[in-house]
Scaffold this motif. Structure first.
Motif, short mmCIF file in Angstrom:
data_model
loop_
_atom_site.label_atom_id
_atom_site.label_comp_id
_atom_site.label_asym_id
_atom_site.label_seq_id
_atom_site.Cartn_x
_atom_site.Cartn_y
_atom_site.Cartn_z
N SER A 140 0.85 -1.10 -0.11
CA SER A 140 0.19 0.07 -0.10
C SER A 140 0.90 1.24 0.02
CB SER A 140 -1.03 -0.05 1.25
OG SER A 140 0.00 0.22 2.39
N LYS A 141 0.11 2.42 -0.21
CA LYS A 141 0.97 3.74 -0.22
C LYS A 141 1.48 3.83 1.25
CE LYS A 141 0.43 8.60 -1.07
NZ LYS A 141 -0.43 9.86 -1.46
N ALA A 142 0.65 3.62 2.09
CA ALA A 142 1.22 3.88 3.74
C ALA A 142 2.54 3.00 3.99
CB ALA A 142 0.07 3.38 4.47
N GLU A 143 2.47 1.55 3.34
CA GLU A 143 3.77 1.20 3.62
C GLU A 143 4.95 1.44 2.83
OE1 GLU A 143 4.20 -3.48 2.79
OE2 GLU A 143 1.90 -3.42 3.90
N LEU A 144 4.79 2.06 1.67
CA LEU A 144 5.90 2.68 0.81
C LEU A 144 6.35 3.97 1.58
CD1 LEU A 144 6.37 3.05 -2.59
CD2 LEU A 144 5.79 5.15 -1.61
N LEU A 145 5.32 4.66 2.17
CA LEU A 145 5.96 5.86 2.92
C LEU A 145 6.78 5.49 4.35
CD1 LEU A 145 2.49 7.98 2.70
CD2 LEU A 145 4.74 8.50 1.42
N SER A 146 6.10 4.28 4.78
CA SER A 146 7.06 3.93 5.80
C SER A 146 8.46 3.47 5.67
CB SER A 146 6.26 2.85 6.50
OG SER A 146 7.09 2.12 7.56
N GLN A 147 8.62 2.75 4.41
CA GLN A 147 9.87 2.29 3.95
C GLN A 147 10.76 3.60 3.53
OE1 GLN A 147 9.67 -0.91 1.14
NE2 GLN A 147 8.35 -2.28 2.37
N LEU A 148 10.01 4.27 2.97
CA LEU A 148 10.69 5.71 2.44
C LEU A 148 11.35 6.29 3.71
CD1 LEU A 148 10.93 6.85 -0.37
CD2 LEU A 148 9.03 8.26 0.20
N ASP A 149 10.55 6.59 4.54
CA ASP A 149 11.20 7.05 5.89
C ASP A 149 12.24 6.14 6.56
OD1 ASP A 149 9.28 9.24 5.66
OD2 ASP A 149 7.80 8.22 6.70
N MET A 150 12.19 4.86 6.50
CA MET A 150 13.25 4.25 7.08
C MET A 150 14.37 3.88 6.30
SD MET A 150 10.69 1.15 8.29
CE MET A 150 12.16 0.00 8.36
N GLY A 151 14.23 4.54 5.14
CA GLY A 151 15.68 4.43 3.99
C GLY A 151 15.78 3.20 3.35
N THR A 152 14.65 2.38 3.32
CA THR A 152 14.55 1.24 2.58
C THR A 152 14.25 1.57 1.13
OG1 THR A 152 13.62 0.01 4.41
CG2 THR A 152 13.71 -1.18 2.29
N LEU A 153 13.45 2.74 0.83
CA LEU A 153 13.34 3.04 -0.37
C LEU A 153 13.65 4.53 -0.40
CD1 LEU A 153 9.69 1.74 -0.97
CD2 LEU A 153 11.59 0.84 -1.98
N PHE A 154 13.70 4.88 -1.90
CA PHE A 154 14.07 6.44 -2.45
C PHE A 154 13.40 6.91 -3.44
CE2 PHE A 154 17.80 3.95 -0.67
CZ PHE A 154 18.25 4.88 0.50
N THR A 155 12.93 8.03 -3.69
CA THR A 155 12.45 8.68 -4.99
C THR A 155 13.60 8.45 -5.94
OG1 THR A 155 13.43 10.71 -4.33
CG2 THR A 155 11.04 10.30 -3.60
N PHE A 156 13.11 7.85 -6.85
CA PHE A 156 13.95 7.39 -8.36
C PHE A 156 14.98 8.23 -8.38
CE2 PHE A 156 14.53 6.34 -12.85
CZ PHE A 156 15.35 5.09 -12.60
N ARG A 157 16.12 7.90 -8.47
CA ARG A 157 17.52 8.76 -9.16
C ARG A 157 17.81 10.01 -8.18
NH1 ARG A 157 19.07 4.43 -10.58
NH2 ARG A 157 19.28 3.96 -12.78
N TYR A 158 17.28 9.93 -7.02
CA TYR A 158 17.37 11.40 -6.21
C TYR A 158 18.60 11.78 -5.94
CZ TYR A 158 18.88 9.48 -1.84
OH TYR A 158 19.91 8.80 -1.02
N HIS A 159 19.38 10.68 -5.88
CA HIS A 159 21.05 11.09 -5.58
C HIS A 159 21.86 11.15 -6.86
CE1 HIS A 159 20.45 6.86 -6.42
NE2 HIS A 159 21.63 6.59 -6.27
N VAL A 160 21.34 10.77 -8.10
CA VAL A 160 22.30 11.23 -9.33
C VAL A 160 21.59 11.93 -10.28
CG1 VAL A 160 23.70 9.01 -8.92
CG2 VAL A 160 21.23 8.95 -10.14
#
Length: 659
Positions: free
Chosen positions: A512-532
């Motif tokens: 779900s979106k809620a699960e994704l946001l949780s993983q985003l906050d934990m650093g498991t996920l990132f917005t695509f290519r944010y670092h390059v």
């Protein structure tokens, strides 16, 4: 041995010295031989469905490999095989080869009255009506099954027509199984045949004489008579041919058995030749294919596999002494290529844009039933061999139709086939179209591949993705609902699916979106290519997306390259961009120029899975000339945009200069 068609045949290389010592007659012999090389050989093949369309390519390769003559293929096909083969030959661009198609559906009524138990179904009876189907001025033709492999020049078989005598109109090899002897099992009752009967995998047909003999009436009357007691055919057309021959043995010119060595079960093919060097044609008429028992099976297997994996691009050779009919597409291509400057440091990039890649559509069986509500969406992507492992995962995440373009060599295409046929996940899905684009040149033609996959979309909408992304589990249904909610049918919209990435090879995929946001906050996920490459997806506005509950519009910005769902009639990708760099950016710019609205979906997402860097991105990073040429192509694309879209396109020039 195949003839190198850019080299004179040996008899011509000797002509000059021979004529000095023997006078001039040698020249007339040479000119006669040139004349025979210019003779067009006609080949008829019945081919229906996805599998037969794939199998027939091996036959065609073996014929092209050995041939010295122009060829004219006559394919009797269903609509599926015609689509596949017409595309294949159009992109193959083999000189001195003509192809015609004849609609099998129009012929069905001619043979549908014959009950037939053979696995080939109604198409197994089509050879009976060739005198009526093929052009009335065509006098002779070689008829082949799709499971044939040539080990010699087909012109040798064509020359056998000159050996026909009297009323002989059919050239056939004796059947090498005991089928027609009627002793294979208890109560086995075959159709009548002369001795062992004849096999119809390879037939020489004298069409003009057959027509004079009223062949149509002859085979019909025979079939009607035999069906009164036999009730149905077991071997399709072969039964009826043999019944006619039993009544009229004078019609047959028996071919030596090496013109149709049959590798089916219960055959005595080994008795028909002493050495494999005698063989001319191998007939794989066994469902077991390469597993048949035969003392020369290794030779047969190697011959078959050679052509199966042979690089078909090598068969695009000119024939000596055979000026092929001018092909309009080929002429235009040569003219375009000749206008390119070979001294241009970006010549290879420019040439790639015009390279015609041999393309085999629907390499595997495909089934798609269009939905009645006109909301269906096809996922579109492209890949090469190193991304094959993504296919099963994508199929698990997206239940809707998929259109994939695969960039493979001939050998890799066979590896893919084995991989797919060994996968329960892939074999359980009929709504995935696999389109092989064969490798050629030094660049990965990413936008050509996307265009090939897009052209085969059969739904009103398409989701333009990449193979290394996994869509969220319910994205297919969500996009279909969005079609209605956002009135996609009557507006020009590109629905943006926000893209994220993980650096972990094992990910607990968010449900779900809620699960994704949780993983985003934990650093498991990132917005695509944010670092390059932040600019690629920054306009999506991920901060707004986090709390959004309704779709919201975003504006185009320089270097924006989101993944979008659009209508099927949206513009194609620009082919000048190959390998790495600007291939999606240019497409999104074109959508913006055509006044598409970019609308971000609040509850949609996709996740990029980690993988080793591609060959092209490595080349981009390490090769300065690559980067220089990409910059040149970008500038030329923007200038083209200005010419096409006028004043409105000036923002692309200024945005790029400011970025």
């Amino acid at each position: 041995m195949s003839l190198d068609c850019r080299r004179k045949p040996e008899y011509l290389e000797r002509t000059h010295t021979d004529s000095l010592s023997r006078g001039t007659p040698r020249l007339s012999q040479a000119s006669q031989e040139i004349k025979s090389l210019q003779l067009t050989i006609h080949v008829a093949i019945v081919c229906a469905g996805y599998n037969a369309s794939r199998d027939v390519v091996t036959l065609v390769k073996s014929v092209l490999f050995h041939r010295r003559n122009p060829l004219h293929f006559h394919f009797i096909t269903d609509s599926i095989a015609q689509q596949i083969l017409s595309s294949l030959f159009h992109t193959w661009m083999v000189p001195a080869v003509r192809v015609n198609f004849y609609d099998a559906d129009e012929l069905k009524s001619e043979v549908s009255w014959i009950p037939n138990k053979h696995y080939s179904g109604i198409y197994g009876l089509m050879k009976l009506v060739l005198t009526k189907t093929l052009p009335s001025d065509l006098q002779r033709v070689i008829v082949l099954d799709t499971d044939i492999t040539f080990a010699t020049d087909i012109a040798e078989l064509w020359a056998v027509f000159h050996k026909f005598k009297g009323q002989q109109v059919l050239g056939l090899v004796e059947n090498q199984s005991d089928w027609y002897l009627g002793n294979l099992w208890k109560n086995h009752r075959p159709w009548p045949a002369l001795g062992r009967g004849f096999n119809t995998g390879v037939i020489l047909l004298l069409l003009d004489r057959l027509r004079k003999l009223r062949w149509e009436q002859m085979w019909r009357l025979t079939a009607e008579r035999e069906l009164m007691s036999m009730l149905s055919t077991s071997l399709a057309d072969q039964d009826i041919f043999n019944a006619v021959i039993k009544q009229n043995p004078f019609l047959v010119h028996q071919l030596p058995c090496f013109w149709n060595v049959q590798l089916s079960d219960h055959t005595r093919s080994e008795k028909c030749y002493k050495d494999v060097s005698d063989l001319k044609v191998i007939h794989w008429n066994s469902p077991k294919k390469l597993r048949v028992k035969n003392k020369h099976v290794e030779f047969f297997r190697n011959l078959y596999l050679t052509f199966l994996e042979y690089d078909g691009n090598l068969l695009r050779r000119e024939l000596f002494g055979c000026p092929s009919e001018a092909d309009h597409n080929s002429e235009n291509l040569q003219k375009t290529l000749s206008e390119l400057d070979e001294d241009d440091p970006c010549y290879e990039f420019r040439r790639e844009r015009f390279t015609v890649h041999r393309t085999h559509l629907y390499f595997l069986h495909y089934e798609y039933e269009p939905s009645s509500d006109n909301t269906d969406v096809t996922l579109v992507a492209q890949l090469s061999m190193d991304r094959l492992q993504m296919l099963e995962a994508i199929c698990k995440h997206w239940e809707g139709p998929i259109s994939l373009a695969l960039y493979l060599s001939d050998a890799e295409a066979q590896q893919f086939l084995r991989y797919a046929q060994g996968s329960e996940v892939l074999m359980s899905r009929g709504n995935v179209g696999y389109h092989i684009v064969y490798k050629e040149g030094q660049f990965y033609p990413v936008n050509l591949l996307r265009n090939v996959a897009m052209r085969q979309v059969n739904t009103p909408y398409m989701f333009l993705s990449d193979i290394d992304f996994l869509p969220m589990y319910s994205l297919y249904e969500y996009l279909r609902k969005s079609v209605v909610q956002l009135d996609m049918a009557n507006t020009k919209k590109a629905l943006v699916v926000p893209a994220f990435e993980t650096l972990r090879y094992r990910l607990s995929y968010p449900k779900s979106k809620a699960e994704l946001l949780s993983q985003l906050d934990m650093g498991t996920l990132f917005t695509f290519r944010y670092h390059v490459w932040t600019k690629g997806h920054a306009p999506t506005n991920f901060a707004k997306w986090r709390t959004a509950t309704t779709p919201y519009r975003v504006q185009w910005e320089a270097d924006f390259e989101p993944y979008v769902m659009v209508r099927r009639d949206s513009p194609e990708y620009d082919r000048r961009f190959v390998g790495f760099g600007w291939n999606k950016v240019a497409h999104i710019m074109e959508l913006d120029a055509q006044e598409y609205e970019f609308v971000v979906l609040p509850n949609a997402f996709m996740i990029h899975m980690p993988h080793a860097p591609s060959f092209d991105i490595t080349k981009f990073r390490s090769n300065k000339q690559y980067r220089v040429c990409l910059k040149t192509l970008k500038e030329e694309f923007q200038q083209n945009m200005s010419r096409r879209y006028g004043f409105a396109a000036l923002k692309y020039m200024t945005a790029e200069n400011n970025s």
